[in-house]
Design a protein around this motif. Structure first.
Motif, PDB file in Angstrom:
ATOM      1  N   GLU A  67       4.527   1.278   3.449  1.00 29.69           N
ATOM      2  CA  GLU A  67       4.252   0.539   4.681  1.00 29.69           C
ATOM      3  C   GLU A  67       5.389   0.729   5.674  1.00 29.69           C
ATOM      4  N   GLY A  68       5.042   0.730   6.960  1.00 28.60           N
ATOM      5  CA  GLY A  68       6.051   0.987   7.990  1.00 28.60           C
ATOM      6  C   GLY A  68       5.680   2.229   8.769  1.00 28.60           C
ATOM      7  N   MET A  69       6.550   2.598   9.675  1.00 29.68           N
ATOM      8  CA  MET A  69       6.242   3.699  10.585  1.00 29.68           C
ATOM      9  C   MET A  69       6.807   5.012  10.040  1.00 29.68           C
ATOM     10  N   PHE A  70       5.930   5.961   9.783  1.00 28.65           N
ATOM     11  CA  PHE A  70       6.354   7.267   9.265  1.00 28.65           C
ATOM     12  C   PHE A  70       6.097   8.328  10.332  1.00 28.65           C
ATOM     13  N   GLY A  71       7.120   9.111  10.665  1.00 30.74           N
ATOM     14  CA  GLY A  71       6.972  10.129  11.703  1.00 30.74           C
ATOM     15  C   GLY A  71       6.777  11.516  11.122  1.00 30.74           C
ATOM     16  N   LEU A  72       5.863  12.261  11.722  1.00 36.33           N
ATOM     17  CA  LEU A  72       5.708  13.691  11.379  1.00 36.33           C
ATOM     18  C   LEU A  72       6.234  14.459  12.575  1.00 36.33           C
ATOM     19  N   LEU A  73       7.385  15.080  12.406  1.00 40.44           N
ATOM     20  CA  LEU A  73       8.034  15.758  13.530  1.00 40.44           C
ATOM     21  C   LEU A  73       7.918  17.269  13.354  1.00 40.44           C
ATOM     22  N   GLY A  74       7.462  17.952  14.390  1.00 40.05           N
ATOM     23  CA  GLY A  74       7.358  19.403  14.283  1.00 40.05           C
ATOM     24  C   GLY A  74       6.934  20.005  15.597  1.00 40.05           C
ATOM     25  N   LEU A  91       4.850  -1.418  21.914  1.00 36.55           N
ATOM     26  CA  LEU A  91       3.575  -1.766  21.315  1.00 36.55           C
ATOM     27  C   LEU A  91       3.491  -1.254  19.874  1.00 36.55           C
ATOM     28  N   LEU A  92       3.859   0.003  19.675  1.00 36.40           N
ATOM     29  CA  LEU A  92       3.771   0.584  18.327  1.00 36.40           C
ATOM     30  C   LEU A  92       4.703  -0.119  17.357  1.00 36.40           C
ATOM     31  N   SER A  93       5.896  -0.484  17.829  1.00 37.59           N
ATOM     32  CA  SER A  93       6.882  -1.065  16.916  1.00 37.59           C
ATOM     33  C   SER A  93       6.438  -2.443  16.426  1.00 37.59           C
ATOM     34  N   GLU A  94       5.479  -3.055  17.124  1.00 40.76           N
ATOM     35  CA  GLU A  94       4.974  -4.358  16.672  1.00 40.76           C
ATOM     36  C   GLU A  94       3.984  -4.221  15.514  1.00 40.76           C
ATOM     37  N   ILE A  95       3.390  -3.043  15.370  1.00 39.46           N
ATOM     38  CA  ILE A  95       2.342  -2.894  14.347  1.00 39.46           C
ATOM     39  C   ILE A  95       2.935  -2.765  12.952  1.00 39.46           C
ATOM     40  N   GLY A  96       3.952  -1.915  12.862  1.00 37.13           N
ATOM     41  CA  GLY A  96       4.455  -1.359  11.614  1.00 37.13           C
ATOM     42  C   GLY A  96       4.442  -2.157  10.336  1.00 37.13           C
ATOM     43  N   GLU A  97       4.930  -3.359  10.380  1.00 40.58           N
ATOM     44  CA  GLU A  97       5.322  -4.121   9.184  1.00 40.58           C
ATOM     45  C   GLU A  97       4.474  -3.961   7.913  1.00 40.58           C
ATOM     46  N   ASN A  98       3.202  -4.439   7.978  1.00 45.75           N
ATOM     47  CA  ASN A  98       2.422  -4.466   6.738  1.00 45.75           C
ATOM     48  C   ASN A  98       1.385  -3.351   6.658  1.00 45.75           C
ATOM     49  N   THR A  99       1.559  -2.374   7.504  1.00 43.71           N
ATOM     50  CA  THR A  99       0.560  -1.319   7.600  1.00 43.71           C
ATOM     51  C   THR A  99       1.268   0.021   7.438  1.00 43.71           C
ATOM     52  N   ILE A 100       0.560   1.008   6.916  1.00 39.34           N
ATOM     53  CA  ILE A 100       1.125   2.352   6.928  1.00 39.34           C
ATOM     54  C   ILE A 100       0.752   2.974   8.274  1.00 39.34           C
ATOM     55  N   VAL A 101       1.746   3.341   9.045  1.00 44.56           N
ATOM     56  CA  VAL A 101       1.467   3.978  10.336  1.00 44.56           C
ATOM     57  C   VAL A 101       2.038   5.400  10.292  1.00 44.56           C
ATOM     58  N   ILE A 102       1.189   6.380  10.554  1.00 43.41           N
ATOM     59  CA  ILE A 102       1.667   7.769  10.633  1.00 43.41           C
ATOM     60  C   ILE A 102       1.590   8.207  12.084  1.00 43.41           C
ATOM     61  N   MET A 146       0.831  -1.218   0.000  1.00 43.69           N
ATOM     62  CA  MET A 146       0.000   0.000   0.000  1.00 43.69           C
ATOM     63  C   MET A 146       0.861   1.261   0.000  1.00 43.69           C
ATOM     64  N   GLN A 147       0.324   2.291  -0.601  1.00 45.78           N
ATOM     65  CA  GLN A 147       1.063   3.558  -0.618  1.00 45.78           C
ATOM     66  C   GLN A 147       0.082   4.713  -0.387  1.00 45.78           C
ATOM     67  N   LEU A 148       0.528   5.679   0.378  1.00 37.08           N
ATOM     68  CA  LEU A 148      -0.270   6.882   0.587  1.00 37.08           C
ATOM     69  C   LEU A 148       0.460   8.027  -0.105  1.00 37.08           C
ATOM     70  N   ASP A 149      -0.255   8.628  -1.046  1.00 35.59           N
ATOM     71  CA  ASP A 149       0.382   9.644  -1.870  1.00 35.59           C
ATOM     72  C   ASP A 149      -0.320  10.994  -1.670  1.00 35.59           C
TER      73      ASP A 149
END
Ligand code: ADP
Length: 295
Positions: free
Chosen positions: A28-35, A176-187, A1-4
């Motif tokens: 897919e994986g963990m994407f951080g929005l830092l600000g 807990l969060l690090s277990e989710i990441g693999e096949n999902t897009i996590v923001i 999956m991709q979020l564009d």
């Protein structure tokens, strides 16, 4: 999956432009929005979560047009908002069961299984009968994640999930969060640099509604190699240093000020070359937008 996300902009009716021409591609994986606070992170997340309209631009989750096909997105979405209110008198188990019903899981057995699985996953099984109003901050956040995971979402959005957690709770939450990441897009949005370091394979720095950097934490750090220098000075000299150098950060240590500066070449005045870290990246980038003296 991709979020564009392409050219996304949003101005509120009070004239604040919270998102300015944001373009990002997330896999897919963990994407951080830092600000920093007020950067536009929640505005961006709420827009992706179909909770508010954008003025311009597009968001696609594979072939789904996120801004138009809201129902389709909501079926694939798990969302933990920043202000996560709970019904204080209801138990975690009952509330999750109710959320499962709302998500369309009609079989009672299936719901029971799903609720049990999620309560175990977030380590709230033994507290499942307690009312949510009695939960600590960390427990509430873990419950928040459980409800966001209900129904196997493909896109998970968590808004400032570690704000307000104590260090032990934050650690449990990281695991807990690090277990989710693999096949999902996590923001995940955060103003805490450590969250990005610990969890995210890719991230963006966002400030005043604009994306200032996007890439991996390693890439970001590599760009500063050989350019960060440190020195301990007396507090009263700080103005002089700010005039002469680009001060990236300052930290008070036993009454003295430890400063880090950005410099293309080796500065005089016995500065020491140091290994750059993600905090240097963050402060360097946002200081181009904000007045560094106020950071
Ligand atoms: P962050 O999540 O990074 O803290 P926000 O997206 O909450 O940032 O806010 C970005 C900017 O938009 C801020 O200046 C904030 O005051 C403003 N803002 C957020 N929500 C609203 C709203 N509903 N109406 C008007 N202004 C808003």
């Amino acid at each position: 999956m991709q979020l564009d996300i392409k050219g996304l902009s949003k101005t509120y009716s009070n004239g604040v432009q919270a998102i300015k021409n944001v373009s990002l591609t997330l896999n897919e994986g963990m994407f951080g929005l830092l600000g920093p606070n007020g950067a536009g992170k929640s505005s961006l997340m709420r827009t992706i979560a179909t909770l508010q309209e954008a003025d311009e631009g597009s968001v696609h989750l594979d072939s789904i047009d996120v801004l138009k096909q809201k129902t389709a997105v909501r079926q694939l979405l798990g969302y933990l908002p920043q202000e996560f209110g709970v019904y204080p008198k209801i138990s975690a188990e009952l509330m999750l069961n109710h959320i499962a019903q709302l998500k369309g899981i009609s079989s009672k057995t299936e719901r029971k299984e799903m609720v049990g699985y999620l309560l175990n996953k977030v380590n709230l099984h033994k507290d499942k009968k307690k009312s949510l109003g009695t939960y600590s901050g960390g427990m509430k956040q873990r419950f928040g994640i459980a409800q966001a995971l209900m129904g196997n979402p493909q896109l998970i959005i968590v808004d400032e999930p570690t704000a307000g957690l104590d260090p032990a709770e934050r650690n449990r939450f990281y695991n807990l969060l690090s277990e989710i990441g693999e096949n999902t897009i996590v923001i995940l949005s955060t103003h805490i640099v450590e969250d990005i370091n610990t969890l995210c394979s890719n991230f963006a720095i966002i400030c005043q509604g604009e994306v200032l950097f996007t890439g991996t934490p390693d890439d970001a750090i590599r760009q500063l190699e050989g350019k960060i220098f440190a020195k301990t000075i007396s507090k009263t000299d700080i103005l002089r240093y700010r005039e002469k150098y680009k001060v990236v950060s300052t930290q008070l240590k036993s009454g003295k000020l430890s400063i880090r500066i950005l410099s293309e070449s080796n500065p005089t005045e016995d500065f020491m070359a140091v290994t750059p870290d993600l905090e240097d990246v963050y402060f360097t980038r946002i200081s181009s937008k904000l007045d560094i003296n106020t950071l």
